[in-house]
Design an enzyme around this catalytic site. Structure first.
Site, PDB file in Angstrom:
ATOM      1  CG  HIS A  37      -1.757  -1.103   1.394  1.00 56.61           C
ATOM      2  ND1 HIS A  37      -1.645  -2.184   2.285  1.00 56.61           N
ATOM      3  CD2 HIS A  37      -2.891  -1.304   0.858  1.00 56.61           C
ATOM      4  CE1 HIS A  37      -2.667  -2.819   2.155  1.00 56.61           C
ATOM      5  NE2 HIS A  37      -3.301  -2.582   1.188  1.00 56.61           N
ATOM      6  N   GLY A 148      -2.741  -1.917  -6.820  1.00 57.42           N
ATOM      7  CA  GLY A 148      -1.694  -2.964  -7.089  1.00 57.42           C
ATOM      8  C   GLY A 148      -1.892  -3.858  -8.002  1.00 57.42           C
ATOM      9  CB  SER A 187      -4.326  -7.114   4.747  1.00 59.39           C
ATOM     10  OG  SER A 187      -3.950  -5.773   4.288  1.00 59.39           O
ATOM     11  NE  ARG A 188      -8.813 -11.819   2.799  1.00 60.02           N
ATOM     12  CZ  ARG A 188      -9.324 -11.216   1.802  1.00 60.02           C
ATOM     13  NH1 ARG A 188      -8.746 -10.672   0.800  1.00 60.02           N
ATOM     14  NH2 ARG A 188     -10.434 -10.532   2.015  1.00 60.02           N
TER      15      ARG A 188
END
Ligand code: PAF
Length: 282
Positions: A37, A148, A187-188
């Site tokens: 990010h 992204g 994020s996962r």
């Protein structure tokens, strides 16, 4: 850096930039930010005068059995990282602020390219993304929006509806950010146990091996089968391993630039990745 939680507050904060015709760059996120990010924010910083980042975990893009409730929400940490990366305004609305309390009767559904890959595994997911991203575009009214390439299909869907609906902005795709062991940042990844985190880079390794095999002349069907076997042997449950053209059309053999796509589960965590393979003659 300011944080706004309402559409009105955001409009007020953006008003000077709009009046002065400054270039506004926008990075939509669901928070729990990582280097991927922050790369988007840095790209926005390079091109734009004012950088807005939204943090909103969008309920309508999660399926009934997906991780909406448990999705990590880390606003304070995100604010710190964004300030360092050069963000000017964080937009962190509530679900009520975004969707109000009356039923939503409008949907945005991109055909064709959503009936494939993650669209088959996650029905309604891309409609949810298209609706929220359109709403955010209308709220922020940026000149440039940054996404992204890890979510390659999502990026293609966004480019498509921006073109189809004449949304007046430019979409910029930013290369995948990877950990030093090759795992695509997500994020996962934070859901992975230590044991599974050690296995997870096998996805990228299998993509790189596949690239070498393709360049050495191995037929595409065999290359895809090799990826599946390697991942299954490493402990993944494979959702799909597929090849498409860069425009997400079917491709039977390696006779043009292509993208290899993987979605695979490690325990309960679903990981996706992709690699663009250039056709040598092109
Ligand atoms: O990629 C994401 O984080 C989300 O799908 C997005 C684009 C912010 C929409 O909720």
């Amino acid at each position: 850096m300011k944080t706004e939680t309402t559409i009105q507050g955001l409009s007020a904060s953006l008003s000077p930039a709009r009046t002065a015709r400054k270039m506004i760059g926008f990075v939509p996120t669901m928070g729990n930010l990582h280097e991927g990010h922050l790369n988007l924010v840095r790209e926005a910083r390079k091109l734009c005068d004012t950088v807005v980042v939204s943090i909103f975990v969008n309920p309508i893009q999660f399926g009934p059995n997906e991780d909406f409730d448990s999705y990590p929400r880390t606003l304070e940490q995100d604010q710190r990282l964004l300030a360092e990366a050069g963000c000017d305004i964080v937009f962190a609305p509530t679900v009520e602020q975004m969707y109000g309390n009356k039923p939503r009767l409008t949907n945005i559904s991109v055909g064709g390219i959503t009936n494939d890959l993650c669209g088959l595994q996650r029905p309604g997911h891309f409609d949810g993304v298209a609706v929220v991203v359109t709403k955010l575009f209308n709220i922020v009214q940026p000149n440039f929006a940054f996404f992204g390439q890890k979510d390659y299909q999502q990026l293609a869907v966004i480019r498509q509806f921006v073109r189809d609906l004449n949304i007046p902005l430019e979409v910029i795709g930013v290369p995948i950010a990877r950990a030093t062991d090759g795992l695509a940042l997500s994020s996962r990844n934070g859901y992975l146990s230590a044991e599974n985190r050690a296995i997870a880079p096998a996805i990228y390794q299998s993509l790189k091996v596949a690239e070498q095999q393709l360049l050495a002349g191995t037929v595409l069907s065999e290359v895809l089968q090799n990826i599946k076997s390697a991942l299954t042997d490493a402990g993944f449950v494979v959702d799909y391993v597929e090849a498409r053209t860069t425009e997400l059309q079917n491709i039977e053999q390696f006779d043009a630039d292509m993208v290899l796509f993987i979605a695979a589960k490690l325990g309960a965590t679903r990981l996706i990745d992709n690699l663009q393979v250039k056709y040598p003659a092109s």
